[in-house]
Motif scaffolding. Structure first.
Motif, short mmCIF file in Angstrom:
data_model
loop_
_atom_site.label_atom_id
_atom_site.label_comp_id
_atom_site.label_asym_id
_atom_site.label_seq_id
_atom_site.Cartn_x
_atom_site.Cartn_y
_atom_site.Cartn_z
N HIS A 161 -1.59 5.66 8.69
CA HIS A 161 -0.23 6.13 8.95
C HIS A 161 -0.25 7.41 9.78
O HIS A 161 0.22 8.46 9.35
CB HIS A 161 0.52 6.28 7.62
N ASN A 177 -3.36 -0.45 7.49
CA ASN A 177 -3.06 0.38 8.65
C ASN A 177 -3.02 1.83 8.23
O ASN A 177 -2.61 2.17 7.12
CB ASN A 177 -1.75 -0.03 9.33
N GLU A 210 4.69 -4.68 9.05
CA GLU A 210 3.24 -4.53 8.86
C GLU A 210 2.68 -5.67 7.99
O GLU A 210 1.46 -5.85 7.91
CB GLU A 210 2.91 -3.19 8.21
N HIS A 263 0.83 -1.22 0.00
CA HIS A 263 0.00 0.00 0.00
C HIS A 263 0.86 1.27 0.00
O HIS A 263 0.42 2.32 0.45
CB HIS A 263 -1.04 -0.03 1.13
FE FE Z 1 1.77 0.85 6.01
#
Ligand code: FE
Length: 428
Positions: free
Chosen positions: A59, A57, A240, A12
């Motif tokens: 940031h 997730n 991650e 991502h």
């Molecule tokens: Fe990330």
């Protein structure tokens, strides 16, 4: 019943969204990204999922350190693009699927995962960067999403094993959802990279290949690694990639890998993979009815309690605007404006006519029926200089005196602090 049609893993990195926005399709450096994601676009087109369960997730855009949790499930009906510093990207907001969100919340809670829930938050590049390439969106997205934000930035966070187990529970949740919808599961993040400190720029392609191989054939092995081992092999931010284990946990023990691409132009490998279940490896499905009964056990019968309004996720969604308005009364500036002249605030907050009327009339009982949680009522009471006991009496449809007779002692109190004149009733 809902069907899980397969899983996608994707990086991502913001590079993907940047390439899309700046239309780099013809640029030889950027062109491989578009080519690599073409099979994923096609797969999504063929499978036509109604909902993407989307693991990402944030940031530190919409989730800050004032309240950071391991697993935050989106329960909203809409998710706009977050502003990460230069204005939000020009993408339409995604539709949520509150019904599926609620069902998953009930299932995962029953399976002992402690979730937090979020609404009214923009999604940052962790979600929208790959999505803007995966899903055509001119004139609106082709389906809805249920996002899961994983708190991988503050240590200690979730372990690889916890993520895998959550994925396994997620499959049971999705497959027991009563509506006939098609769901694809997307795990984002990774692969090896580090973006902070003197080690920034670290990559490890041999480890990425090993990880991809294990993810497909023996994901259990990956659950044995610690976060420190992930960081050593794949960089601190690269850890991650445990989010991919949530996606993989939701799939069958054996999967077919339909596509894999890997391209490392700068800091983070841009990787996309498609998996489908090998149905022969799936255990006989548990009876969905039995599972749903277990899931609903905790709250079964609560709706029969007279004069009670448990604050459920649908109340939270429905009455968000009004609860938020009243919650803002904890800000001294807002409180002052509310007391001086509330009318412009009602308009600013976008309260509907009905909501404005409820506040104007201080209709405690009707606010409760509407979906306001009691703890907002006691704040409003403190602000206007009345007491909790007045609110209790009003909710019961009694006079203060009648209600007081039901108590052992006839006292008054409120949550007001030191603001001038807020507890004048105590001096009478
Ligand atoms: Fe990330």
């Amino acid at each position: 019943m809902a069907t899980l049609v397969g899983g996608i893993a994707t990086s991502h990195t913001p590079t993907i969204g940047f390439a899309v926005d700046t239309k780099k399709q013809q640029d030889p450096v950027w062109a491989p990204i578009f080519k690599d994601y073409e099979p994923v676009r096609q797969w999504l087109k063929d499978k036509a999922p109604d909902v993407l369960f989307y693991i990402y997730n944030d940031h530190v855009t919409s989730f800050f350190f004032d309240h950071y949790s391991h697993f935050a499930l989106g329960v909203d009906d809409s998710y706009p693009v977050a502003d990460e510093g230069g204005g939000p990207r020009d993408l339409p907001a995604l539709q949520g699927h509150p019904g599926l969100s609620r069902h998953i919340a009930h299932c995962l809670t029953m399976e002992e995962f402690d979730l937090s829930y979020f609404q009214k938050k923009g999604l940052d590049h962790g979600a929208f960067s790959p999505l803007s390439l995966l899903w055509p969106h001119e004139g609106g997205w082709p389906g809805a999403i249920v996002p899961l934000q994983v708190g991988v930035l503050v240590f200690p966070g979730p372990t690889a094993r916890r993520c895998f187990k959550l994925g396994q529970a997620l499959r049971r949740a999705i497959e027991s959802y009563e509506e006939d919808i098609r769901v694809a599961i997307v795990g984002t993040g990774g692969l090896s990279h580090q973006v902070h400190g003197e080690r920034c720029g670290f990559n490890n392609t041999p480890w990425d290949m090993e990880f991809l191989d294990l993810l497909e054939k023996d994901p259990e092995q990956l659950t044995k690694l610690t976060i420190a081992q992930y960081a050593e092999r794949g960089g601190v931010e690269g850890a991650e990639v445990i989010m991919w284990l949530i996606m993989r946990g939701a799939l069958a023990p054996k999967v077919k890998k339909l596509h894999q691409s890997y391209y490392l132009p700068s800091m983070t490998p841009i990787c996309a993979v498609i998996y489908e279940d090998d149905p022969a490896s799936l255990p006989a499905p548990a009876a969905a009815g039995e599972y749903r009964k277990r899931v609903s056990r905790e709250l079964a019968g609560i709706e029969k309690l007279e004069g009670s309004y448990p604050f459920t996720l649908d109340r939270s969604l429905k009455a968000y605007r009004l609860n938020e308005f009243l919650h803002r009364l904890i800000e001294p500036g807002f409180r002052k404006r509310f007391l001086d002249d509330p009318e412009p605030l009602y308009t600013e907050a976008g309260l509907t006519g009905e909501e404005q009327d409820l506040v104007r009339r201080r209709d405690w009982r009707a606010m409760m029926h509407y979906g306001v949680i009691f703890f907002m009522l006691e704040k409003l009471a403190a602000v206007i200089g009345t007491t909790n006991l007045h609110v209790y009496a009003a909710m019961r449809g009694q006079s203060l005196e009648e209600f007081q007779k039901t108590r052992n002692a006839q006292v008054l109190y409120s949550v007001a602090g030191k603001d001038e004149g807020k507890i004048n009733w105590d001096k009478k």
